[in-house]
Design an enzyme around this catalytic site. Structure first.
Site, PDB file in Angstrom:
ATOM      1  N   ARG A   1      17.806 -83.213  23.936  1.00  0.00           N
ATOM      2  CA  ARG A   1      18.669 -82.367  24.527  1.00  0.00           C
ATOM      3  C   ARG A   1      19.915 -83.070  25.074  1.00  0.00           C
ATOM      4  O   ARG A   1      19.969 -84.099  25.453  1.00  0.00           O
ATOM      5  CB  ARG A   1      17.824 -81.358  25.658  1.00  0.00           C
TER       6      ARG A   1
ATOM      7  N   ARG B   1      19.597 -81.426  17.585  1.00  0.00           N
ATOM      8  CA  ARG B   1      18.269 -81.414  17.886  1.00  0.00           C
ATOM      9  C   ARG B   1      17.489 -80.435  16.808  1.00  0.00           C
ATOM     10  O   ARG B   1      16.518 -80.876  16.608  1.00  0.00           O
ATOM     11  CB  ARG B   1      17.963 -80.882  19.264  1.00  0.00           C
TER      12      ARG B   1
END
Length: 318
Positions: free
Chosen positions: A160, A263
């Site tokens: 993240r 991601r």
């Protein structure tokens, strides 16, 4: 006694500032989340002011009305969910502080909306972005090395944005994470202060080592962060988003790219290759398997596209 004229009130006073500080220090919520919560609290403040309500006078029917008004203003279910989460968290915190006796947001849910699929890059575009190096001579080579390492970690480890920014040079730093280049592992501090260890691939390790060889030329002597800005201090989320978007344009990618897209790409491509949903859940740090299962829908779309393009029976009449 004659009624007095109603005066303008600030029903929450300094409460939002104190609550947001609690989210930053104790909950360690990401900067972007705190910004969204702050906007939600401003709406709550305005709604309470319009009805001259004190904080202990808010009831569920008030909150339902305000949520309906948000929907009428065109906010989607996800935005309303963020508002309700911010309000619910505020009243929960106020309850612990002894300011309210009940939480008027408990049990209230946002209108259901179709959950959008996460946007992931095709494999060739993700690899092109990871391989891209700026040889134009217009960019600072130190920043190019830093940005290359950032892309490799976002796509190669599925980090993240806050987890990457929180990486320090050494363990025990204020950011909460670090990379052991010898073992090839990254320890990161994720949502809810949950720690996890993710493997770091050879390409990412090489990129980080190349950045470290230049980092001292930018970083302040006492700066613990792995990734720093031109000013020598820890890189911020907004700075990273701008640099990544510009780098994607330089690499010739046709769509806007943000950190979480890498991601998503990491998860989607890993799941396509392995099919191991539980392993991907662990690598991403998802608390619930249902959160990871959204990537199976992405995989199905990928397979369906291949079927439509290749199978003779897939052709549909226009």
């Amino acid at each position: 006694m004659e009624p007095t004229e109603a005066l303008p009130v600030e029903p929450l006073g300094p409460v939002p500032t104190a609550f947001l500080e609690h989210l930053r220090v104790e909950r360690r919520l990401a900067e972007r989340t705190r910004i969204m919560y702050a906007a939600a609290l401003r709406r709550l403040q305005a709604a309470m002011r319009d009805q001259t309500l004190a904080v202990d006078q808010v009831r569920p029917h008030h909150v339902r009305r305000w949520a309906a008004q948000l929907h009428g203003q065109g906010l989607g279910s996800r935005s309303i969910a963020i508002h309700l989460a911010a309000w619910r968290g505020l009243f929960r915190w106020l309850g612990r502080e002894g300011r309210v006796t009940s939480n008027p947001v408990d049990g209230l849910r946002p209108p259901k909306g179709q959950r959008p699929l996460p946007k992931a890059l095709p494999v060739d575009q993700a690899v092109a972005l990871a391989d891209h190096r700026d040889d134009s001579g217009e960019n600072d080579p130190r920043l190019d090395a830093r940005d290359h390492a950032i892309v490799e970690l976002l796509y190669g480890c599925g980090l993240r944005s806050a987890e990457l920014i929180g990486l320090d040079l050494h363990p025990g730093g204020p950011g909460g994470g670090w990379i052991d280049l010898t073992s090839g592992d990254a320890e990161v501090l994720g949502k809810g202060n949950k720690r996890r260890v993710v493997p770091v691939g050879a390409a990412a390790i090489a990129a980080v080592q190349a950045w470290l060889a230049l980092r001292e030329q930018l970083a302040r002597p006492d700066e613990p962060a792995l990734f720093v800005s031109q000013r020598g201090t820890r890189l911020t989320g907004s700075q990273m988003r701008r640099r990544l978007a510009a780098r994607a344009v330089q690499a010739g990618l046709p769509s806007h790219v943000h950190p979480h897209m890498l991601r998503h790409s990491y998860a989607s491509h890993l799941l396509q290759s392995s099919g191991d949903l539980r392993a991907v859940q662990e690598l991403l740090g998802h608390a619930q398997i249902s959160t990871t299962q959204v990537y199976t829908r992405l995989d199905h779309q990928h397979l369906a596209a291949i079927y439509d393009a290749a199978h003779p029976r897939a052709k549909r009449k226009s």
